[in-house]
Design an enzyme around this catalytic site. Structure first.
Site, mmCIF file in Angstrom:
data_model
loop_
_atom_site.group_PDB
_atom_site.id
_atom_site.type_symbol
_atom_site.label_atom_id
_atom_site.label_comp_id
_atom_site.label_asym_id
_atom_site.label_seq_id
_atom_site.Cartn_x
_atom_site.Cartn_y
_atom_site.Cartn_z
ATOM 1 N N ASP A 13 1.277 4.424 -0.237
ATOM 2 C CA ASP A 13 1.365 5.874 -0.048
ATOM 3 C C ASP A 13 0.597 6.227 1.208
ATOM 4 O OD1 ASP A 13 2.161 8.512 -1.609
ATOM 5 O OD2 ASP A 13 0.191 8.858 -0.710
ATOM 6 N N TYR B 185 -2.852 17.870 4.375
ATOM 7 C CA TYR B 185 -3.266 17.644 2.990
ATOM 8 C C TYR B 185 -4.753 17.920 2.811
ATOM 9 C CZ TYR B 185 1.181 15.397 1.729
ATOM 10 O OH TYR B 185 2.498 15.151 1.458
ATOM 11 N N ARG C 25 5.523 1.675 -13.594
ATOM 12 C CA ARG C 25 4.758 2.911 -13.639
ATOM 13 C C ARG C 25 4.415 3.331 -15.055
ATOM 14 N NH1 ARG C 25 4.204 6.629 -9.736
ATOM 15 N NH2 ARG C 25 2.786 7.447 -11.324
ATOM 16 N N ARG D 83 10.588 4.894 -6.698
ATOM 17 C CA ARG D 83 10.918 5.715 -7.865
ATOM 18 C C ARG D 83 12.362 5.702 -8.313
ATOM 19 N NH1 ARG D 83 9.962 11.622 -5.051
ATOM 20 N NH2 ARG D 83 11.348 11.315 -3.277
ATOM 21 N N ARG E 78 11.776 5.076 1.136
ATOM 22 C CA ARG E 78 11.576 5.093 -0.316
ATOM 23 C C ARG E 78 12.586 4.214 -1.044
ATOM 24 N NH1 ARG E 78 10.224 11.503 -1.053
ATOM 25 N NH2 ARG E 78 8.076 11.424 -0.344
#
Length: 342
Positions: free
Chosen positions: A71, A146, A35, A26, A22
């Protein structure tokens, strides 16, 4: 050859290579500005934006590898799965997979047709990246969790019930996800990815026996397919201190470990015929510089100068992480000179 790729092959390097899971995303001010205009999935549909986000930490942090920004759920879109990606909580599946009819709704995944922007981004990144590019995908167990739970879970009750009670349905779902993941990774490699990482983020919910029966056979097929390309593969999961031997048996040239086990203990379990990646607690990047350096040195000292260590976090960079702390950590790792293994 770059120090990152040399370390993947357990070859001597001039300094310990470092990159961060990552690192693209973010915690970056530039990414947060993007974003404000685009969702994560919208960014993934624009190859120039994917390349921009992927390359930013290479220039800004001085890391030894780039990792494709995307992702792990992206292939699910190509399989006909509708879902929302919610900030801070991950994917929420509109129609979870609970029976054979749900399984039959899943389409075969065709990377060139459904994720062409990401594949084009691989080419763009390779043209200008001064370091190797890592492609990645989610492992079948994590993707299955998921799809079955309908979103993130702590206990994975539905997933465990299905895998134990309906082996035919479980095998059908895992086989489809294995084929999709294999296609995705091989497509990234064909377009220029120089290494790949398989993220099995939630497999730590399984016991060693359950992992060996319900997850390892599918991950093994993926690693066998990647091995044919000659590109090194990293196998990573969280909460996997009790599964490291089984994960190494399932495959991967490099085994990634989280911070819940000493790197030296983990390497002994994995075996010195594999490289190792890790394993600083991401929260330490929010501690004082003195504490951060001491803990980073502890990780490096446990590697003991043995060829094959790639410094990384035990999971992804936290959103609150200051970029300067990441830069300082890269410089510290690069400056560290361990005593050679005798």
């Amino acid at each position: 050859m770059s120090r990152f790729l040399l370390a993947c092959r357990r070859q001597p390097v001039d300094r310990t290579p470092v990159w961060f899971m990552r690192q693209a995303g973010r915690s970056q001010p530039g990414y947060r500005a993007l974003r404000a205009r685009y969702s994560l999935l919208e960014i993934c549909r624009h190859s120039d934006l994917v390349a921009e986000v992927t390359l930013a930490p290479v220039e800004q942090l001085g890391v030894d590898a780039a990792i494709l920004f995307a992702d792990i759920t992206v292939p699910l879109l190509g399989m006909g799965v509708a879902f929302d990606l919610r900030e801070g909580s991950g994917p929420h599946i509109h129609r979870p997979v609970r029976d054979a009819a749900d399984l039959e709704r899943l389409h075969p995944f065709e990377p060139e047709e459904t994720v062409h922007a990401l594949l084009d981004a691989v080419r763009l990144i390779r043209r200008s990246a001064p370091v190797p590019l890592i492609g990645f995908a989610g492992a079948p167990f994590t993707l299955a969790s998921y799809l079955i739970e309908g979103g993130p879970s702590r206990e994975f009750l539905r997933t465990k019930a299905l895998m134990r009670e309906d082996r035919r349905l479980w095998d059908g779902l895992m086989t489809r996800l294995t084929e999709a993941t294999t296609s995705f990774l091989r497509a990234q490699i064909a377009h220029g990815a120089q290494a790949v990482q398989l993220f099995d983020s939630w497999v730590g919910a399984l016991s060693p026996r359950e992992y060996a029966v319900y997850a390892a056979p599918y991950s093994r097929r993926i690693f066998e397919a990647v091995r044919e390309t000659g590109v090194p593969a990293i196998h990573f999961g969280t909460g996997t201190s009790g599964l490291l031997r089984e994960m190494a048996s399932a495959g991967g040239d490099v085994i990634g470990v989280d911070w819940r086990i000493g790197l030296d203990v983990a390497w002994a379990q994995i075996g010195y015929d594999r490289a190792i990646q890790g394993n600083l607690d991401p929260s330490l990047l929010l501690a004082s510089p003195e504490v951060l350096r001491a803990e980073a040195e502890d990780v490096l000292s446990r590697a003991a100068g043995r060829p094959g260590h790639i410094f990384n976090l035990g999971h992804g960079v936290l959103p609150e992480t200051p970029q300067q702390r990441l830069r300082d950590l890269v410089e510290f790792v690069h400056a560290y000179r361990p005593a050679a293994v005798v």
